[in-house]
Design an enzyme around this catalytic site. Structure first.
Site, PDB file in Angstrom:
ATOM      1  N   LEU A   9       0.847  -1.190   0.000  1.00 59.56           N
ATOM      2  CA  LEU A   9       0.000   0.000   0.000  1.00 59.56           C
ATOM      3  C   LEU A   9       0.886   1.244   0.000  1.00 59.56           C
ATOM      4  CD1 LEU A   9      -2.618  -1.126   2.675  1.00 59.56           C
ATOM      5  CD2 LEU A   9      -2.442  -1.754   0.255  1.00 59.56           C
ATOM      6  N   LYS A 104       5.640   6.122  11.767  1.00 55.25           N
ATOM      7  CA  LYS A 104       5.888   6.433  13.172  1.00 55.25           C
ATOM      8  C   LYS A 104       4.785   7.296  13.773  1.00 55.25           C
ATOM      9  CE  LYS A 104       8.553   9.313  10.496  1.00 55.25           C
ATOM     10  NZ  LYS A 104       9.085   8.932   9.175  1.00 55.25           N
ATOM     11  N   LYS A 204       9.259   9.223  17.004  1.00 48.19           N
ATOM     12  CA  LYS A 204      10.194   8.110  17.188  1.00 48.19           C
ATOM     13  C   LYS A 204      10.607   7.976  18.653  1.00 48.19           C
ATOM     14  CE  LYS A 204      11.826   9.082  12.523  1.00 48.19           C
ATOM     15  NZ  LYS A 204      12.914   9.672  11.707  1.00 48.19           N
ATOM     16  N   GLY A 302      15.552   7.474   3.151  1.00 52.85           N
ATOM     17  CA  GLY A 302      15.976   7.092   1.806  1.00 52.85           C
ATOM     18  C   GLY A 302      15.242   5.845   1.354  1.00 52.85           C
TER      19      GLY A 302
END
Length: 431
Positions: A9, A104, A204, A302
């Site tokens: 997804l 997150k 986080k 990345g």
């Protein structure tokens, strides 16, 4: 060889990276003797996604159609945001299927509900890519250190902010110039607020605080400050004392007094290895009672680095079925998040009009508040000019420091609000 069919997804940077890793005959999957197949996908840009995935993968505009497709054993949620991601997570976990996510914000705001649902339905919830990209932060804390006691976690958890702070420290650029360069290189979003205001790192940090101490997954008790006000003056003053400034997530156990959980610019001794984590890298320093210190460093974002963590979670889902949802026997700790700053030194900068007796008056004000000075640096100037006075303070009560800063701001020679930052990793003092 075991087969696992996934619904992918989101076919953006990370989703496309997941496809590319799987299409390149991923060595890890072969080693694990697991065949991973993308059997369905969803995307906002259907044309681009179909071109990326090829004709063999049906791509839907609605994620629900991808989840309901034949042969889907697990779901990889890379939609981003909250509303659709939350609805998706509820549906997948409610059906008892493994969910792999890099979201997150979803975990930090709705993690408690999702973890309870995963336990109830016996579903696996995997989220290694949600913190620090390819750096194995989650597995290290949850699994490798399961037999230890974690004393504190200090993390550089946002590559955009770390790149900007590196440009300030190493290249002498100002904040706006460094942010523009980060945008040109693709490190910053079109709207960089989530990054530079500290909220990405805060999401986080909440996950790490839950893993380390069983704190409830909630954002309402964490103190958050970003780098938008990062000043060249602080960079220069910190360097005079042998420090660099980083945006740090700091989680520290203070026993009954709570767990210090905050994100803010802070000073690190330039000699410490974490201070050398530069550019868009992430770093995590975990202090434990028995194993000592562990330093993890790697790409925090990345396409391919993050995709590698997602693929590892897919393999884990195929191997494990449903891992324990909580590392604390299913109950969250009653302790709370708090901005405590216990046992922390501090950096203080006061911009003043240079005049006789100003430094003495500032020192007296600090002393009267019970704040002890370790070192002072004052820029050279001519009488009547504006000058920065930078001060390192011994361990202190931050409430007392904030009250003292308010008093200093009222001095007629002080021309700007004083700036303070915690010193998270101080110099090692000779015994």
């Amino acid at each position: 060889m075991k087969r696992i069919g996934i619904a992918l997804l989101g076919v953006g940077n990370v989703g496309g990276g997941v496809h590319d890793l799987l299409a390149s005959n991923n060595v890890m999957a072969k080693r694990a003797r697991i065949k991973i197949e993308i059997v369905a996908a969803s995307a906002r840009n259907l044309r681009r996604a179909r071109k990326r995935l090829g004709p063999g993968v049906p791509v839907h505009a609605d994620w629900r159609e991808a989840v309901a497709a034949d042969g889907v054993d697990a779901v990889v949620e890379l939609i981003g945001g909250l509303d659709d991601a939350l609805a998706c997570a509820r549906e997948v976990l409610g059906a008892g299927k493994p969910l792999i996510t890099a979201n997150k914000a979803l975990l930090a705001t709705h993690g408690g509900e999702l973890l309870a649902l995963a336990r109830e339905r016996g579903a696996g919830l995997y989220y290694e890519a949600a913190v620090a990209g390819c750096v194995p932060a989650i597995r290290t804390i949850r699994d490798a250190l399961a037999g230890d006691e974690i004393e504190s976690i200090v993390g550089i958890l946002n590559g955009t902010c770390n790149y900007i702070m590196t440009q300030l420290a190493r290249e002498g650029k100002g904040f706006e110039e460094a942010l523009a360069l980060a945008s040109e290189l693709g490190y910053a979003e079109a709207d960089p607020s989530l990054d530079v205001d500290g909220w990405d790192a805060a999401h986080k940090a909440v996950i790490l605080a839950w893993l380390a101490y069983g704190l409830p997954l909630a954002m309402d008790r964490i103190a958050v400050e970003g780098i938008r006000g990062a000043a060249v003056a602080d960079r220069d003053c910190a360097a005079e004392f042998g420090y660099v400034i980083k945006l740090l997530a700091h989680v520290k156990d203070h026993g009954r007094r709570g767990v210090e959980t905050q994100v803010a610019p802070a000073l690190i001794a330039r000699s410490h290895p974490l201070a050398a984590v530069n550019d868009n890298l992430n770093g995590l320093l975990v202090r434990t009672r028995y194993a000592g210190e562990l330093l993890l460093v790697g790409a925090g974002a990345g396409a391919l680095p993050t995709a590698s963590a997602v693929v590892a979670d897919i393999i884990a889902a195929a191997r494990d079925g449903a891992p324990p949802a909580l590392p604390f026997g299913g109950k969250a700790s009653a302790r709370h998040c708090a901005r405590i700053n216990l046992g922390s030194q501090a950096y203080l900068r006061v911009r003043v009009i240079d005049a006789k007796g100003v430094l003495a008056r500032i020192s007296q004000t600090l002393s009267a508040a019970g704040l002890s000075i370790e070192a002072i640096h004052q820029q050279e100037s001519h009488s009547g000019a504006e000058v920065d006075i930078a001060i390192l303070l011994h361990e202190l009560d931050w409430a007392a420091l904030r009250r003292t800063m308010a008093r200093l701001a009222k001095m007629k020679q002080v021309v700007a609000p004083p700036v303070a930052m915690p010193i998270i990793i101080p110099h090692i003092k000779d015994e």
